[in-house]
Write a protein that holds these residues in place. Structure first.
Motif, PDB file in Angstrom:
ATOM      1  N   GLU A 109      42.274  43.453  40.873  1.00 59.52           N
ATOM      2  CA  GLU A 109      43.459  44.038  41.494  1.00 59.52           C
ATOM      3  C   GLU A 109      44.673  43.121  41.432  1.00 59.52           C
ATOM      4  OE1 GLU A 109      42.176  44.987  45.405  1.00 59.52           O
ATOM      5  OE2 GLU A 109      41.141  46.842  44.812  1.00 59.52           O
ATOM      6  N   THR A 110      44.445  41.845  41.215  1.00 58.47           N
ATOM      7  CA  THR A 110      45.564  40.894  41.230  1.00 58.47           C
ATOM      8  C   THR A 110      45.791  40.247  39.865  1.00 58.47           C
ATOM      9  OG1 THR A 110      44.073  39.126  41.983  1.00 58.47           O
ATOM     10  CG2 THR A 110      45.277  40.369  43.669  1.00 58.47           C
ATOM     11  N   GLU A 161      39.902  52.524  34.851  1.00 61.54           N
ATOM     12  CA  GLU A 161      41.013  52.085  35.692  1.00 61.54           C
ATOM     13  C   GLU A 161      41.539  53.294  36.478  1.00 61.54           C
ATOM     14  OE1 GLU A 161      43.962  50.810  37.763  1.00 61.54           O
ATOM     15  OE2 GLU A 161      42.710  49.358  36.689  1.00 61.54           O
ATOM     16  N   LYS A 207      36.547  42.333  42.566  1.00 57.49           N
ATOM     17  CA  LYS A 207      37.516  43.370  42.900  1.00 57.49           C
ATOM     18  C   LYS A 207      38.898  42.750  43.128  1.00 57.49           C
ATOM     19  CE  LYS A 207      38.149  47.372  45.973  1.00 57.49           C
ATOM     20  NZ  LYS A 207      39.474  47.053  46.504  1.00 57.49           N
TER      21      LYS A 207
END
Length: 768
Positions: free
Chosen positions: A27-28, A136, A23
């Motif tokens: 997210e990064t 997404e 996760k």
């Protein structure tokens, strides 16, 4: 000190901890580029669970055929809507297409009209959308959504084409996709018109739209539309054709939804998948009919569209049973500051164009036509370029991919008893047209191209001449535009348009189609300019077949420093133009006459300055000495060929006043020509010993393998000490950058001045 084996090991992550890590990484993510796995694959997808169930329930072949015909009708209707309503020249004259795809992105059916290559490549962005945007949270895929894209790095022929891709969703499940693609032209590149030959970085190529959502639940996103309009020279065009594509796709979906309502979702899904699998199986069967063996076809481009080089496009096809391998190794390295590079997907799309339009035109237009064909290529060549290479002129490599497939199929299928299409010499494969841009007579800023590129001549067949300026290799139904329509929108005239050029054919027993000349001049605009984006001014772009000649070489001719409109108004007899007459007779005394290779970067044009080019020619088929003498004389009487060509190439003699064939003179001339051939001829080994050299000529800037069976590439590299030659495997070559032409010219002049100073001393320095 702790021994190596005594070091503590990192404990394995629990499932929950791994989920946290995944996760966090999702997210990064710093940057989502093209997905290599998606972009390197052209094979059809595995069956989905839904497709498995639909096919397991049973397939009614008659029902599948009815569904195909209904889909084809819907796609053709969408195509006609785009053509009738589109604003871009590419839309008005047929450079577009529509298609339907399976849920996983495989092309199931293309419009019977239009550019096969446009849609044959869209499985890449659809697979990207499904992989990255479907789940997404900030994007998602919903009913009424529409995704736009143009970036060739994500799956397109070149960046001037823009696609609208929309899902068909039933009960919350994506069951298919529909798309429309139009050659829009203007895309905000460093030069107007969308195909910048002057781009030296990927950022010069203009808009680089990875697939993103511009229509959300049926509503056009005005924020993104505004961004796109501010990114191009023609904001009205961007809006108009975006709406046209959305409308056309919605109309196709409306028709398709009626089919789904009638037959049911499972039957429809099964029909799409069955079409894909049927074509895949049939292609394997047809490959097995071809003779086993290896077939080669090498081509060369003679410029970067800025300077003259010779860069190789290598192609080797191997057939063994029902397996075909296309090997592109040996192709020249990418040039990182020139526009001619192409992504591999673009080259593949033009190979698909050759397969579906010229190999097996009876097949449904479907991704599976090339799914089972293995492609071997080294990334980092100009036909398989890396992400950072400029690709504004990717067609230079892509069109050669088409020509290789067209030529090699003619060889592979020559001896097969059953043929699915005619053997044909190479179609002309260059973009011989004018791109233009500036301010119109209406005060609008625009940039686009003339549709004259659609007048490519056809190659000869074993039994008839090729068609004159008939259609582009990428679209059988495209048109060449009406000049009167163009003159309402742009401030220039085609003073000569679509007049065939004498002797411009591929000579042979059957001749290749002829090309026409185009002469343009602007008037009444504060700023206007022209470009040409063609190679082949020094080295023929296509070859003939079985003794036939290839096309000629084609320069750009210009008359600058004059206003021909003023000459015409003073004396209308001066309005008697052709490239041959203008350049030989030089009728405008105040003009500066010049010829140039056909890679002209955007050139500002003053009122009445002439720019002159011609279309190319299709390849000839067979020995010109076997052409019917009566056909040669008929061509001469029609002005298609000169007496010199009739005598020197075809060895045909006639009375130039009456065009009466001299039978005895022709027989004697052909007998003498054949005897001369025998005298010139020599055994193959002796010829090779004299002709084949271990490396290219020393003064030639050459790129690619030298010979057919070597892993080494030869390349000219440039350093502060000047050009030098390197031969090594692709992975060991240095990056190829070519110095700025102006800097090279300045350095040459400075060197010449230094030589003169050394020779003449103080006298030269005083003159400076």
């Amino acid at each position: 000190m702790t021994a190596l084996n005594d070091r503590p090991t990192t404990p394995a992550l629990t499932a929950e901890e791994q989920e946290w890590v995944d996760k966090f990484m999702d997210e990064t993510t710093l940057f989502l580029g093209p997905d290599r796995e998606i972009m390197r694959s052209h094979s059809i997808s595995e069956r989905s669970d839904h497709e498995e169930l639909a096919i397991a329930a049973g397939v009614d072949r008659m029902q599948v055929e009815r569904i195909r015909k209904r889909i084809a009708g819907a796609l053709d209707e969408g195509y006609e809507m785009c053509e009738a309503q589109g604003a871009a020249p590419g839309a008005k004259w047929g450079d577009l297409t529509t298609a339907i795809y399976t849920a996983s992105g495989d092309v199931s059916y293309l419009s019977c009209h239009g550019v096969i290559a446009f849609s044959a490549i869209l499985h890449h962005p659809i697979r990207y959308i499904m992989k990255y945007w479907k789940d997404e949270p900030t994007v998602g895929i919903h009913e009424g959504d529409g995704f736009i894209h143009n970036d060739a790095r994500y799956g397109n022929v070149h960046n001037t084409d823009q696609s609208m891709i929309m899902p068909i969703i039933r009960d919350g499940e994506i069951i298919a996709w529909v798309a429309a693609t139009i050659h829009e032209g203007e895309n905000g590149a460093c030069e107007p018109g969308g195909m910048p030959s002057g781009s030296e970085t990927a950022f010069d190529d203009g808009l680089r739209m990875s697939p993103f959502k511009i229509v959300e639940r049926g509503h056009l996103r005005r924020d993104l539309l505004t961004f796109l309009q501010h990114s191009v020279r023609d904001p009205k065009l961007q809006l108009a054709d975006l709406k046209v594509k959305i409308t056309a796709v919605n109309k196709i979906m409306e028709r398709v939804n009626k089919v789904i309502d009638e037959v049911g979702v499972d039957t429809f899904v099964g029909a799409l998948r069955t079409t894909v699998e049927d074509v895949d199986a049939e292609v394997r069967r047809r490959i097995a009919e071809l003779p086993d063996g290896t077939y080669r076809f090498d081509q060369f481009m003679d410029s970067t569209l800025k300077e003259n080089i010779l860069i190789k496009f290598a192609c080797k096809i191997t057939i063994k049973g029902d397996h075909m391998t296309v090997d592109l190794r040996g192709t020249g390295p990418e040039i990182l500051n020139r526009a001619i590079n192409s992504p591999l997907c673009s080259v593949k799309s033009m190979m698909m164009q050759a397969i579906l339009a010229f190999w097996w035109p009876d097949l449904p237009r479907c991704t599976a036509a090339m799914s089972c064909i293995e492609i071997i290529s080294d990334e980092g060549t100009w036909a398989d370029a890396s992400y950072d290479a400029p690709m504004g002129q990717s067609l230079q490599a892509s069109f050669r991919g088409f020509s290789a497939m067209q030529a090699l199929y003619s060889r592979m299928s020559f001896s097969t008893p059953h043929k699915y299409s005619n053997v044909v010499a190479n179609w002309f494969n260059q973009i011989n047209t004018f791109l233009w841009g500036g301010i119109t007579q209406h005060g609008d800023m625009v940039g686009n191209l003339c549709a004259d590129l659609n007048g490519m001549p056809g190659g000869a067949k074993p039994f008839r001449d090729g068609e004159d300026a008939v259609s582009p290799l990428f679209c059988a139904m495209a048109d060449t535009a009406e000049q009167e329509v163009m003159e309402e929108e742009v401030p220039f005239m085609q003073l000569v348009a679509k007049r065939l050029v004498r002797d411009n054919m591929g000579f042979g027993k059957f001749t290749g189609g002829m090309g026409y000349e185009m002469i343009v001049a602007a008037e009444g605009t504060p700023q206007w300019g022209f470009m040409t984006v063609t190679s082949g001014a020094k080295f023929s772009s296509i070859y003939g077949m079985y003794g036939g000649y290839g096309c000629g070489t084609y320069p750009l001719a210009m008359v600058k420093g004059t206003n021909v409109y003023e000459h015409f108004r003073r004396d209308n007899k001066t309005f008697d133009l052709s490239i041959e007459k203008v350049m030989n007779n030089q009728p405008f005394p105040d003009g500066r006459y010049s010829t140039y290779h056909m890679g002209l970067q955007f050139d500002l044009a003053k009122d009445g300055e002439l720019y002159m080019i011609s279309q190319g020619a299709g390849g000839g088929y067979g020995d010109p000495l076997e052409r019917s003498p009566e056909s040669v004389v008929a061509d001469a009487e029609l002005g298609r060929i000169s007496q010199k060509v009739a005598e020197d190439i075809f060895a045909v003699h006639y009375d130039p006043a009456t065009f009466r064939l001299d039978v005895e003179g022709t027989d004697a001339a052909r007998t003498a020509a054949r005897k001369a051939r025998l005298q010139r001829g020599r055994p193959f080994a002796e010829f090779c010993a004299e002709f084949v050299t271990p490396e290219p000529p020393k003064d030639l800037h050459y790129y690619g393998s030298w010979g057919s069976d070597t892993e080494d590439l030869t390349a000219t590299v440039f350093t502060i000490d000047g050009p030098s030659r390197v031969t090594a495997p692709l992975a060991e070559l240095p990056l190829i950058n070519i110095p700025d032409r102006r800097e090279v010219k300045i350095a040459t002049l400075e060197q010449r001045v230094a030589e003169l100073e050394a020779k003449h001393g103080e006298k030269v320095r005083r003159l400076r």
